[in-house]
Write an enzyme that holds these catalytic residues in place. Structure first.
Site, short mmCIF file in Angstrom:
data_model
loop_
_atom_site.label_atom_id
_atom_site.label_comp_id
_atom_site.label_asym_id
_atom_site.label_seq_id
_atom_site.Cartn_x
_atom_site.Cartn_y
_atom_site.Cartn_z
N CYS A 83 0.83 -1.21 0.00
CA CYS A 83 0.00 0.00 0.00
C CYS A 83 0.87 1.27 0.00
CB CYS A 83 -1.00 -0.06 1.15
SG CYS A 83 -2.42 1.00 0.85
N ILE A 141 -7.21 -0.50 1.61
CA ILE A 141 -7.54 0.66 2.45
C ILE A 141 -6.99 1.92 1.77
CG2 ILE A 141 -7.34 1.71 4.73
CD1 ILE A 141 -6.69 -1.13 5.82
N ARG A 142 -7.88 2.76 1.27
CA ARG A 142 -7.47 3.96 0.51
C ARG A 142 -6.27 3.61 -0.39
NH1 ARG A 142 -8.94 5.46 5.33
NH2 ARG A 142 -6.89 5.57 6.26
N HIS A 177 -3.31 -5.03 1.61
CA HIS A 177 -2.64 -5.31 2.89
C HIS A 177 -2.68 -6.81 3.19
CE1 HIS A 177 -2.29 -1.17 4.66
NE2 HIS A 177 -3.17 -0.94 3.71
N GLU A 179 -1.10 -8.39 5.30
CA GLU A 179 -0.85 -8.66 6.73
C GLU A 179 -2.13 -8.61 7.54
OE1 GLU A 179 -0.44 -5.91 5.19
OE2 GLU A 179 -0.80 -4.19 6.49
N1 GLN Z 1 -3.65 6.35 0.66
C1 GLN Z 1 -2.44 6.15 1.39
C2 GLN Z 1 -1.29 6.96 0.80
O1 GLN Z 1 -1.38 7.53 -0.22
C3 GLN Z 1 -2.06 4.70 1.45
C4 GLN Z 1 -3.03 3.95 2.29
C5 GLN Z 1 -2.50 2.73 2.97
O2 GLN Z 1 -1.31 2.49 3.07
N2 GLN Z 1 -3.40 1.97 3.52
O3 GLN Z 1 -0.30 7.03 1.39
#
Ligand code: GLN
Length: 205
Positions: A83, A141-142, A177, A179
């Site tokens: 991520c 997640i985002r 993710h 993990e």
């Molecule tokens: N949106 C986050 C970023 O740009 C990353 C999100 C995450 O690691 N869960 O840093």
């Protein structure tokens, strides 16, 4: 546990550090949180966890990690960015900030799934992991997405939006993710990369 198990560092500046350490131990390796560049000494592999990439990028500068991480990569030590970690490792970053380490030959777009959709879980097929026809429950997640990969990059997983896991030599990256599930197959895959890099280096001496 055997004393010759590899040691995997988890960059512990911000984000999902503890969860990665649990997975590393579950795979039978030793996990250490790395808070200072000196903590990189002796690691056989490094995970850069998720979090917020702008913050992690600033902390990398502040703690003087930049060169140490580039040297680690150049020395052939496998690295896995999840991520925000993928964003930190990417060669090209669309959106608000440019590349940080620029190690993996991929182009990423941050927050690619829209800010309204904060997080979701989706079954993805990940090529190369054990029992690969069994989907991996990937948590996003985002999350960023990989929009382009260089010629030498192996695409391991993709969704309609784009690539969500890729390997460029010793650099492994995922938009999700791994993990945050009980499924150790992605970490096992990374540990296989680490063990292979150790035995290749043993053969060189
Ligand atoms: N949106 C986050 C970023 O740009 C990353 C999100 C995450 O690691 N869960 O840093």
């Amino acid at each position: 546990m055997a004393g010759n198990e590899p040691t995997i560092g988890v960059l512990a500046l911000q984000g999902a550090v503890a969860e990665h350490l649990v997975m590393i131990e579950a795979c039978g390796a030793r996990g250490v949180g790395v808070k200072r560049p000196s903590g990189l000494d002796g690691v056989n592999g490094l995970i850069i966890p998720g979090g917020e990439s702008t913050t992690v990028g600033k902390l990398i500068d502040e703690y003087g990690f930049g060169n140490a991480l580039l040297e680690l990569g150049a020395a052939g030590v496998p690295m896995f960015g999840t991520c925000a970690g993928l964003i930190i490792m990417a060669g090209r970053v669309e959106g608000r900030h440019g590349p940080v380490l620029g190690l993996a030959d991929v182009t990423v777009r941050r927050n690619a799934f829209g800010r309204q959709v904060d997080s979701f879980e989706e079954d993805v097929i990940v090529r190369g992991i054990e029992d690969e026809s069994r989907p991996f429950g990937a948590v996003f997640i985002r999350a960023p997405v990989i929009e382009e990969v260089g010629a030498g990059v192996e695409v391991m997983a993709r969704l309609e939006k784009g690539v969500v896991m890729a390997r460029d030599g010793n650099y492994l990256t995922s938009a999700f993710h791994p993990e945050l599930t009980g499924d150790t197959r992605v970490h096992d895959y990374f540990l296989r990369m680490v063990r292979e890099s150790i035995s290749e280096r043993d053969m060189e001496v």
